[in-house]
Structure formats: structure tokens, C-alpha cells
Design a protein around this motif. Structure first.
Motif, mmCIF file in Angstrom:
data_model
loop_
_atom_site.group_PDB
_atom_site.id
_atom_site.type_symbol
_atom_site.label_atom_id
_atom_site.label_comp_id
_atom_site.label_asym_id
_atom_site.label_seq_id
_atom_site.Cartn_x
_atom_site.Cartn_y
_atom_site.Cartn_z
ATOM 1 N N THR A 1 -1.808 -0.288 6.620
ATOM 2 C CA THR A 1 -2.176 0.121 5.286
ATOM 3 C C THR A 1 -2.043 1.669 5.219
ATOM 4 O OG1 THR A 1 -4.560 0.198 5.968
ATOM 5 C CG2 THR A 1 -3.849 -1.763 4.577
ATOM 6 N N ARG B 1 -13.128 -5.239 8.987
ATOM 7 C CA ARG B 1 -11.992 -5.233 9.556
ATOM 8 C C ARG B 1 -11.317 -3.950 9.791
ATOM 9 N NH1 ARG B 1 -6.713 -7.668 6.147
ATOM 10 N NH2 ARG B 1 -6.987 -5.388 5.062
ATOM 11 N N VAL C 1 -3.763 -5.348 16.453
ATOM 12 C CA VAL C 1 -4.427 -6.247 15.548
ATOM 13 C C VAL C 1 -5.472 -6.998 16.315
ATOM 14 C CG1 VAL C 1 -4.655 -8.176 13.876
ATOM 15 C CG2 VAL C 1 -3.194 -6.076 13.502
ATOM 16 N N ASN D 1 0.781 -1.145 0.057
ATOM 17 C CA ASN D 1 0.014 0.003 -0.075
ATOM 18 C C ASN D 1 1.029 1.192 0.067
ATOM 19 O OD1 ASN D 1 -1.708 2.445 0.741
ATOM 20 N ND2 ASN D 1 -3.358 0.446 1.228
ATOM 21 N N HIS E 1 3.848 -6.217 7.852
ATOM 22 C CA HIS E 1 2.454 -6.174 8.229
ATOM 23 C C HIS E 1 1.540 -5.577 7.272
ATOM 24 C CE1 HIS E 1 3.168 -7.892 12.192
ATOM 25 N NE2 HIS E 1 4.209 -7.200 12.252
ATOM 26 N N ASP F 1 -8.135 -1.732 10.045
ATOM 27 C CA ASP F 1 -6.596 -1.562 9.736
ATOM 28 C C ASP F 1 -5.949 -0.533 10.792
ATOM 29 O OD1 ASP F 1 -6.816 -3.337 7.712
ATOM 30 O OD2 ASP F 1 -6.927 -1.901 6.095
ATOM 31 N N ASP G 1 -12.302 3.693 10.089
ATOM 32 C CA ASP G 1 -11.592 2.507 9.086
ATOM 33 C C ASP G 1 -10.092 2.136 9.813
ATOM 34 O OD1 ASP G 1 -13.159 3.036 6.539
ATOM 35 O OD2 ASP G 1 -12.698 4.930 7.263
ATOM 36 N N TYR G 2 -9.752 2.985 10.591
ATOM 37 C CA TYR G 2 -8.411 2.752 11.148
ATOM 38 C C TYR G 2 -8.364 3.041 12.702
ATOM 39 C CZ TYR G 2 -6.516 3.593 6.323
ATOM 40 O OH TYR G 2 -6.395 3.593 5.037
ATOM 41 N N SER H 1 -3.315 2.882 11.144
ATOM 42 C CA SER H 1 -2.761 3.834 10.711
ATOM 43 C C SER H 1 -1.417 4.064 11.564
ATOM 44 C CB SER H 1 -3.479 4.902 10.460
ATOM 45 O OG SER H 1 -2.774 6.097 10.032
ATOM 46 N N ASP I 1 -0.626 -6.600 5.465
ATOM 47 C CA ASP I 1 -2.453 -6.901 5.425
ATOM 48 C C ASP I 1 -3.027 -5.956 6.366
ATOM 49 O OD1 ASP I 1 -0.637 -8.031 7.541
ATOM 50 O OD2 ASP I 1 -1.993 -9.898 7.876
ATOM 51 N N ARG I 2 -2.328 -5.315 7.279
ATOM 52 C CA ARG I 2 -3.146 -4.648 8.289
ATOM 53 C C ARG I 2 -2.696 -3.188 8.443
ATOM 54 N NH1 ARG I 2 -6.718 -7.908 11.372
ATOM 55 N NH2 ARG I 2 -7.585 -6.101 11.858
#
Length: 506
Positions: free
Chosen positions: A346, A285, A270, A18, A341, A287, A237-238, A289, A343-344
Motif C-alpha cells: 500500500t 494486518r 506477507v 493506493n 499486490h 502492510d 503499520d508497515y 512499504s 491488497d498488501r
């Protein structure tokens, strides 16, 4: 010599890279803004007062997002002070960093600068001394096209087009007792949820970041994230994470291994977020930041050595770290962890961009130069493309006083199948011994080296300065090679290496 092996296969993928992971941070702290990115009258300044030499270095650094305007600064900030005619803007005291804020640089200047730097803005809002109404006022001013009092005011201020800011931080480090408007998790969670819902009534597509704990060492850590997410899970979202690391008492071994702490931090956040999602019966899910991270010599800041000024002044020199070879190696290792990391994690922001705990240094009316930590960031941002691979590391361990036994190597690899490129980033954590490592490239059909560089030095305290701006730079790796489909290299002690390979595919 110790031997290590990395197993890599393009079929085993963590997640896409990302680009937001290569973010940075501009706060009204020290000289980050004034005589950093903004200095009217500088020989390289453009018509807006932005330093051209700094803009060139920001583009070279590869920064993708920039978080603004704080940081601790934002919790006492009135965004209205920084818009409109400069002669009408008030001068204020900033208690966060004990400075005088002239407000010569504000929202519209930042957005114009971000456009020229080709970065995405990440806007933080004041949920310390202010709240919901001020947040939605800022959103309307910044993002609504026209026809309302606040959007028309923006147009009157010279910003005809809406800024269309998509990424927003709901406050900053609100569990920190040092923070103006410090709150309990319940207080902040409710306020953040109310603000997020109101913002989504204006624009459901915004991306919102709730404040996590200020650090993993906070007594509130874990419980804070759980409580805040109980309130905000469906509307953000985060969750944010912040971490700074420093060399303490000459303990090179622990400093070189501090990415172990970042690894554990991410895993725990996480786990907490997923636990809350399970409790709420949500398939969503959350994520991370990681919007503040770097090497920062906080002990010096708190002791007053190059730290907070005693008197109220404009843009004092604060935390102007002269980063060393050792610091650059650690920054490279922290970037490895963030990518591992993918995947989480982002989104991420290295704090900060210019002068204050920064990759770039400047002198007023003088030059700008790259700090040692500039180089691992720039190389990683340039070459970490495609997907992050789930590699396997077979390496001996080294002993550290803080983290115990840790693998002597830290590594990550990315694969850009479209371009036929494999990038391997590896750190030798051992402070005094070299390590030999190898990687079998058969799964990629072999490969040949396109670029191989290393940051290492017999003097781990060497740093770039105005007088010697290229003392610490990546140098060609002396013995990285590919033979019979196997990449091998000897890694110097306390070193960061990058090998980019052209691979035919798999």
C-alpha cells in the motif's frame, strides 16, 4: 505466433489502487539533491533555489510520495545540521556515499519543495548512529504547532506552520553490514518498538514503517522480519521491502522475468507478517512499504565504474544510469507486480527521483530530460485508477536461466467504474518473439480504445540522452483493436504496452 488470453471481470477485485504506490525517493546521494532538485542560479530556479524544469517533470511523472533523506545516508545524519541559517550549518563527511555534505538543503527546504511538487513527505529517521531522543526531537520540531523550544525553533527558522508529517520510516536497512549502526534483529526490533511507542505518545495517528531485510537475498531475510515484528507488531503499520534488479551477463530472458522475484518476495513477507500476527493473536494486518525498488546496475557501482568516489567531494556523479528500452520494460513489469499486490503493498518508492538511479536526469546549469523508465511510471501513475482487478492469465511459458519457466506475459488491469475506464498493462517477457494476446470485454459491456501505446525497439540498448532526449518514448500501438467486444493486440518482443479503454460498465 504464440497466443495468450487474459480474462478480466469487474466483479473480481484485488483492492483499490493506493496512490501511495506511485512514490519516489530523494536521498543525499550523488546529484539527486544538489544540481538535481536544488540548484540556485539555474536558469529555471525559483527564489528557493528549486529547479523549475525538474518540478515540472516531477509533476508529469505523477509522483505521490517522496521518501527523504535516505537511504544509507540517513543512518549517519544529524537532522539539526540541515536547519537554520545556511551560513551557520556545518559541513560534514558522509561515509555512506563518501561525499562532503554541505547541508545547504535540509528538512525545511525539502518540505517546501514537497509542497511545490504536490507530494506527500515520507520522512526517514536515523536509528543507526542515533536513537529515540533524536527521533522525538525531530518529530516535535517538524510537527508541533508552537510553544515549545523545538517548535519555536522551527518557526524562528522560517517554517511558521507545522509540517504535519504523517508517514515515518524507523531507520533504513538496519540488517545491512554496510549500514552505520548496523544491528541484530533483536537490537533493532527493540529500538524500533521503543521509538514507535514514544512517537505515538506524541501523536497516535502517525503511520510508521519498520525496517525489513535489505533484500530477499540477505542471509537474515525472513528471520529478520519475524523477529522485528515480534517486537513492533502492535506499534507499526508497515514492514519495508527493498529490491533492485539488473541485467547480468547478457541474460535478457531472466532480466525481463525479474518481477517473478518481486512477486515471491512480497508473498514471503506477507506470509511472515501474518504468521507473527497469528502467533500474537492479533487481528491487525501489517502492510508492505516497498520503499526502495528499481533497476540499478550495482555491479558497476561496486566495481568502481561510475560508482563511489575515491576522494571526498560534494555531489559527485554516482550511479547515473543511462536507462535503456530493456530497463523501461522491466520497470513497467515491476509496477505491474506492485499493483497486482495492491491488497498488501500500500506504499512504494521508486529509488531515486533525479540523476542517481533516476527517472529524471539533469545537467548543472543545463537541461533536464526524461529517462526511458520515466514513461512506464508516468503512464501507469496516470491511468491506474479505481480498483485492481484479479485477472486470469492463460499464456505459454518461456525459459529463463534464473527463474525457470515463467509465463511469457506479465499483466495487470485496473477499473475506474466512476470514469468508465479500464486500463490494461502488459509486458511481453520474451526477448525475441512477439506474442498475440486477447481480452474479452463482454463483462464490461464492450469497450472502445481511448489510448494504446507501446515501448519497444529493435535496439534494446537505446536510451535517452541530453542530445536525444526523446529516443525512447511510448508510441501509438500499431495494431491494438477492439472487434466484437474483444480486445486484441500483437505485442513486440521485450515490450511494455498499455491499453486504456472506455467501457460502459457492468
Amino acid at each position: 505466433m504464440q497466443q495468450a488470453r487474459i480474462s478480466i471481470d469487474p466483479a473480481f477485485v484485488v483492492a483499490p489502487v493506493n496512490r501511495r504506490v506511485f512514490g519516489s525517493f530523494v536521498e543525499h546521494m550523488g546529484r539527486c539533491v544538489y544540481t538535481g532538485i536544488y540548484e540556485p542560479g539555474h536558469p529555471t530556479a525559483d527564489d528557493d533555489g528549486f529547479r523549475g524544469d525538474v518540478l515540472d517533470l516531477v509533476r508529469e511523472l505523477g509522483v505521490t510520495t517522496v521518501r527523504y533523506p535516505g537511504g544509507n545516508f540517513v543512518s549517519g545524519y544529524k537532522w539539526e545540521d540541515g536547519v537554520g541559517p545556511r551560513e551557520d550549518r556545518p559541513t560534514r563527511l558522509d561515509p555512506a556515499w563518501r561525499t562532503i555534505e554541505t547541508n545547504a538543503f535540509g528538512l525545511n527546504e525539502f518540505m517546501e519543495w514537497a509542497k511545490k511538487a504536490d507530494v506527500e513527505p515520507m520522512m526517514a529517521m536515523n536509528l543507526g548512529t542515533r536513537g529515540l531522543q533524536e527521533a522525538i526531537d525531530l518529530l516535535e520540531y517538524a510537527n508541533h504547532p508552537q510553544g515549545t523550544a523545538l517548535s519555536d525553533l522551527r518557526i524562528e527558522h522560517g517554517a511558521k506552520e507545522p509540517h504535519d508529517i504523517r508517514l515515518w520510516c524507523l531507520g533504513n536497512e538496519m540488517d545491512g553490514p554496510w549500514q552505520l549502526g548496523h544491528k541484530t534483529a533483536e537490537e533493532y526490533g527493540r529500538l524500533a518498538a521503543e521509538t514507535a511507542r514514544a512517537m505515538r505518545q506524541y501523536d497516535a495517528g502517525l503511520e510508521l514503517v519498520a525496517c525489513g531485510s535489505s533484500s530477499r537475498t540477505m542471509p537474515t531475510f525472513g528471520a529478520w522480519e519475524a523477529t522485528v515484528l515480534e517486537h513492533t507488531y502492535d506499534v507499526v503499520d508497515y514492514i519495508s521491502a527493498h529490491a533492485y534488479y539488473q541485467l547480468l551477463d547478457g541474460d535478457h530472458a531472466s532480466f525481463l522475468a525479474c518481477s517473478v522475484d518481486m512477486d515471491r518476495f512480497i508473498d514471503q513477507v506477507v506470509a511472515t507478517a501474518d504468521h507473527v500476527g497469528a502467533r500474537l493473536g492479533s487481528d491487525k494486518r501489517i502492510d508492505i512499504s516497498f520503499d526502495e525498488w528499481n533497476v540499478w546496475y550495482l555491479r558497476e557501482l561496486m566495481s568502481g565504474q561510475g560508482g563511489l568516489p575515491k576522494d571526498w567531494t560534494v555531489a559527485p556523479r554516482t550511479s547515473e544510469e543511462a536507462y535503456t528500452v530493456l530497463d523501461a520494460v522491466v520497470v513497467g513489469s515491476l509496477l505491474i507486480t506492485l499493483l497486482r499486490h495492491a491488497d498488501r503493498v500500500t506504499a512504494a518508492s521508486q529509488a531515486q527521483l533525479v540523476n542517481t538511479i533516476s527517472s529524471i536526469r539533469t545537467e548543472p546549469n543545463g537541461p533536464a530530460w526524461r529517462q526511458s523508465i520515466f514513461h512506464p511510471f508516468a503512464r501507469t501513475a496516470r491511468h491506474a485508477r479505481g480498483t485492481v482487478l484479479d485477472l486470469r492469465l492463460d499464456a505459454p511459458t518461456t525459459t529463463t536461466p534464473t527463474y525457470g519457466e515463467v509465463p511469457v506475459l506479465d499483466a495487470v488491469a485496473t477499473h475506474d467504474a466512476d470514469e468508465g475506464r479500464l486500463a490494461v498493462f502488459v509486458v511481453n517477457r520474451h526477448p525475441s518473439e512477439p506474442v498475440s494476446f486477447s481480452t474479452d470485454l463482454r463483462a464490461f459491456g464492450g469497450g472502445q480504445i481511448a489510448e494504446a501505446v507501446v515501448i519497444a525497439d529493435d535496439d534494446l540498448t537505446a536510451a535517452n540522452t541530453q542530445a536525444d532526449p526523446d529516443r525512447v518514448v511510448p508510441r501509438p500501438h500499431p495494431d491494438a483493436s477492439v472487434t466484437d467486444g474483444t480486445l486484441t493486440a500483437q505485442l513486440p518482443p521485450a515490450s511494455w504496452s498499455m491499453v486504456v479503454l472506455e467501457v460502459p460498465g457492468a
